[in-house]
Write an enzyme that holds these catalytic residues in place. Structure first.
Site, PDB file in Angstrom:
ATOM      1  N   ASP A  73       0.670  -0.919  -0.066  1.00 18.00           N
ATOM      2  CA  ASP A  73      -0.633   0.108   0.200  1.00 18.00           C
ATOM      3  C   ASP A  73       1.187   1.651   0.169  1.00 18.00           C
ATOM      4  O   ASP A  73       1.903   1.610  -0.081  1.00 18.00           O
ATOM      5  CB  ASP A  73      -1.098  -0.005   1.242  1.00 18.00           C
ATOM      6  CG  ASP A  73      -0.193  -0.335   2.211  1.00 18.00           C
ATOM      7  OD1 ASP A  73       0.944   0.310   2.967  1.00 18.00           O
ATOM      8  OD2 ASP A  73      -0.953  -0.743   3.360  1.00 18.00           O
ATOM      9  N   ASP A  75       1.236   5.468   1.733  1.00 19.22           N
ATOM     10  CA  ASP A  75       1.149   6.162   2.323  1.00 19.22           C
ATOM     11  C   ASP A  75       1.922   7.316   1.957  1.00 19.22           C
ATOM     12  O   ASP A  75       3.179   7.718   1.585  1.00 19.22           O
ATOM     13  CB  ASP A  75       1.888   6.105   3.406  1.00 19.22           C
ATOM     14  CG  ASP A  75       1.425   4.905   3.498  1.00 19.22           C
ATOM     15  OD1 ASP A  75       0.122   4.199   4.106  1.00 19.22           O
ATOM     16  OD2 ASP A  75       2.178   3.334   4.497  1.00 19.22           O
ATOM     17  N   ASP A 157       8.916   5.724  13.034  1.00 16.28           N
ATOM     18  CA  ASP A 157       9.822   4.584  14.016  1.00 16.28           C
ATOM     19  C   ASP A 157      11.658   4.275  13.421  1.00 16.28           C
ATOM     20  O   ASP A 157      11.964   4.274  14.000  1.00 16.28           O
ATOM     21  CB  ASP A 157       9.065   3.053  14.182  1.00 16.28           C
ATOM     22  CG  ASP A 157       7.907   3.335  12.647  1.00 16.28           C
ATOM     23  OD1 ASP A 157       8.506   3.156  11.407  1.00 16.28           O
ATOM     24  OD2 ASP A 157       7.452   1.805  12.524  1.00 16.28           O
TER      25      ASP A 157
HETATM   26  P1  ATP Z   1       3.931  -1.286   5.183  1.00 18.10           P
HETATM   27  O1  ATP Z   1       2.650  -1.278   5.304  1.00 18.10           O
HETATM   28  O2  ATP Z   1       4.269  -2.211   3.876  1.00 18.10           O
HETATM   29  O3  ATP Z   1       2.835  -2.470   6.684  1.00 18.10           O
HETATM   30  P2  ATP Z   1       4.932   0.492   6.733  1.00 18.10           P
HETATM   31  O4  ATP Z   1       6.337   1.127   6.965  1.00 18.10           O
HETATM   32  O5  ATP Z   1       4.151   1.335   5.421  1.00 18.10           O
HETATM   33  O6  ATP Z   1       4.828  -1.034   6.235  1.00 18.10           O
HETATM   34  P3  ATP Z   1       2.213   1.370   7.872  1.00 18.10           P
HETATM   35  O7  ATP Z   1       1.796   0.603   9.034  1.00 18.10           O
HETATM   36  O8  ATP Z   1       1.983   1.389   6.734  1.00 18.10           O
HETATM   37  O9  ATP Z   1       3.959   0.760   7.782  1.00 18.10           O
HETATM   38  O10 ATP Z   1       2.805   3.135   8.233  1.00 18.10           O
HETATM   39  C1  ATP Z   1       3.786   3.868   7.409  1.00 18.10           C
HETATM   40  C2  ATP Z   1       4.840   4.775   8.106  1.00 18.10           C
HETATM   41  O11 ATP Z   1       4.304   5.784   8.898  1.00 18.10           O
HETATM   42  C3  ATP Z   1       5.564   3.954   8.444  1.00 18.10           C
HETATM   43  O12 ATP Z   1       6.348   3.829   7.140  1.00 18.10           O
HETATM   44  C4  ATP Z   1       6.481   4.577   9.965  1.00 18.10           C
HETATM   45  O13 ATP Z   1       6.783   6.181   8.988  1.00 18.10           O
HETATM   46  C5  ATP Z   1       5.402   5.582  10.385  1.00 18.10           C
HETATM   47  N1  ATP Z   1       5.038   4.816  11.144  1.00 18.10           N
HETATM   48  C6  ATP Z   1       3.624   4.047  11.626  1.00 18.10           C
HETATM   49  N2  ATP Z   1       2.959   3.467  12.787  1.00 18.10           N
HETATM   50  C7  ATP Z   1       4.196   4.025  13.627  1.00 18.10           C
HETATM   51  C8  ATP Z   1       4.378   4.310  15.138  1.00 18.10           C
HETATM   52  N3  ATP Z   1       4.006   3.370  15.562  1.00 18.10           N
HETATM   53  N4  ATP Z   1       5.476   5.032  15.318  1.00 18.10           N
HETATM   54  C9  ATP Z   1       6.288   6.334  14.570  1.00 18.10           C
HETATM   55  N5  ATP Z   1       5.971   5.934  13.005  1.00 18.10           N
HETATM   56  C10 ATP Z   1       4.982   4.442  12.413  1.00 18.10           C
HETATM   57 MG    MG Z   2       2.169   1.372   4.694  1.00 16.09          MG
END
Ligand code: ATP
Ligand code: MG
Length: 449
Positions: A73, A75, A157
């Site tokens: 996905d 962001d 994170d």
């Molecule tokens: P995926 O969607 O592949 O699981 P992702 O890194 O995109 O991985 P998401 O949960 O979609 O993870 O979150 C998008 C972004 O938001 C992350 O890459 C990170 O930069 C930030 N983020 C998400 N959750 C947290 C958190 N608990 N603390 C700090 N930053 C966060």
């Molecule tokens: Mg994501």
């Protein structure tokens, strides 16, 4: 082009302060290809830009493309407020209380748009700030302060999750040496690990999930406090933990996630009864087998259901409780029902289990005692049960795990394939003695007197 950023770490007087340098990697020096970015994501980026806002692809979208993977996905981070984003897209929804974000909907694809957030101050400094609150454990309770792009990067994170892709000039902007960590295949928390875990203990589960999914190492300082801080997860709302558990086990890397969870002792706050059962010697073979099957199914593009996963995750705990009750003299069936109620009742305090999943999970468990009993009309009744398929799959998992003698699964496989006459023949060939026995731990020796 380069700009020095101050570290934001609270209470870091004693600790070494990482200094982050903003780096811009031009299009010819990175591997982000626009063909990996979905049309909806491009549309959102372009429309925000055209309306005069900054907008970048961020997080997993950039990270995965740099690793040569297609992101699941996208962001987007922007300097537009959620209301401004919402106004720009008719097909959008404002959501979230803790974090206000906008979902822009394109059929089944959801683009998550987040306004730059500024967490780049020590919690102590904004004790009185209504928009950013921390609990006595350092947990971030509210986090709605808007900030600039640098601040937005540093409150993320892991360094590899703080990379931004600009669709205007196709550059990648790296605030926290994420590219270096990506090259070294390392997960490194931005800032002081302990503070960041205290702010949001779910970051420990995210570390495990990304380590499993990306096959990355968790960098030693990021890894060091995990086991010690694992109990902080019990402060997280159970519904959020349920969601995180599903992400851990249904992303196609469930077995690796399981190993990491155990390595850092993160199982206990998520599945306390299972952790206790395993510590007491109950095998984890059914869990492991179920996760292997799940990973395989996902690779084949098949779906997995949360109740199947949960049925496996809680199986060792159920066995212990069921056995304990039988050892105390309760008959097997009532003991099973009581054990099921007890295990679910306790589990929902750790991670919620929505009713639409706990019901089918119970049925999978109950059917395990019906599957061996096939005489007369029983097999046909069981076959008609709405949860037969899941219960049969669960039986196969138990067989593959060596928990029960092989044979029964094969019988049911054939029985399903037979026509009516074939089924009758199979049933007539059954003798009362051929129900498979448990291979391990046969309980209570039969009394001789
Ligand atoms: P995926 O969607 O592949 O699981 P992702 O890194 O995109 O991985 P998401 O949960 O979609 O993870 O979150 C998008 C972004 O938001 C992350 O890459 C990170 O930069 C930030 N983020 C998400 N959750 C947290 C958190 N608990 N603390 C700090 N930053 C966060
Ligand atoms: Mg994501």
């Amino acid at each position: 082009m380069f700009k020095r950023l101050m570290s934001f770490m609270p209470g870091n007087g004693k600790k070494k302060i990482p200094t982050y340098i903003r780096k811009v990697i031009p299009r010819d020096q990175h591997t982000v290809s626009r063909s990996f970015i979905s049309d909806p994501a491009k549309k959102v980026l372009n429309r925000l830009n055209t309306a005069g806002f900054e907008a970048y692809l961020v997080g997993g979208g950039v990270r995965d493309i740099l690793l040569g993977e297609r992101p699941k996905d996208f962001d987007i981070a922007t300097d537009a407020t959620p209301e401004e984003v919402h106004e720009l897209f008719r097909n959008s929804r404002l959501i979230g209380r803790r974090f206000r974000i906008v979902h822009v909907l394109f059929g089944r694809e959801v683009i998550e748009v987040t306004t730059f957030r500024g967490n780049a101050t020590a919690p102590d400094e904004d004790q009185n700030d209504d928009d950013r609150k921390t609990s006595e454990h350092g947990l971030l309770l509210r986090d709605n302060v808007y900030g600039n792009m640098e601040e937005d990067a540093l409150r993320r994170d892991f360094t590899v999750n703080a990379l931004y892709y600009c669709i205007r000039d196709f550059s990648v902007i790296d605030f926290a040496d994420g590219i270096r960590d990506l090259d070294n295949r390392q997960l490194r928390l931005i800032g002081d690990p302990e503070t960041r875990y205290r702010e949001d203990p779910v970051r420990m589960l995210r570390a495990v999930r990304f380590a499993a999914k990306l096959d990355f190492d968790i960098e030693p300082e990021t890894e060091a406090p995990m086991t010690r801080l694992a109990p902080l997860l019990s402060h997280i709302p159970s519904a959020r933990l349920f969601e995180e558990v599903l992400k851990l086990f249904s992303a196609g890397y469930g077995e690796a996630s399981w190993d990491h969870l155990n390595r850092y002792e993160l199982l206990e706050p998520l599945f306390p009864d299972t952790a206790r059962a395993l510590a007491a010697g109950e095998p984890d073979t059914v869990i492991r087998q179920a996760l292997q099957n799940t990973d395989r199914r996902l690779q084949q593009g098949k779906s997995v259901t949360p109740y199947f996963l949960y049925a496996a995750m809680l199986w060792p705990a159920l066995q212990v409780e069921w056995r304990r009750r039988q050892d105390e003299g309760e008959p097997a069936q009532p003991a099973l029902h009581q054990a099921i109620a007890k295990i679910i009742g306790r589990q929902v305090q750790a991670t919620a289990i929505p009713k639409r999943f706990s019901g089918p999970m119970k049925e999978i468990w109950e059917l395990q005692t019906r599957l061996p009993r096939r005489q007369g009309k029983r097999a046909l009744v069981t076959l008609d049960h709405p949860r037969f398929r899941a219960a049969y799959d669960f039986l196969l998992v138990r067989e593959a795990a060596g928990e029960i003698e092989p044979g029964l699964g094969q019988w049911w496989t054939e029985f399903q394939e037979m026509d009516e006459r074939g089924r009758e023949k199979m049933l007539s060939e059954l003798s009362s003695s051929d129900a498979p026995r448990k291979r391990r731990r046969s309980r209570k020796p039969v009394s001789k007197d």
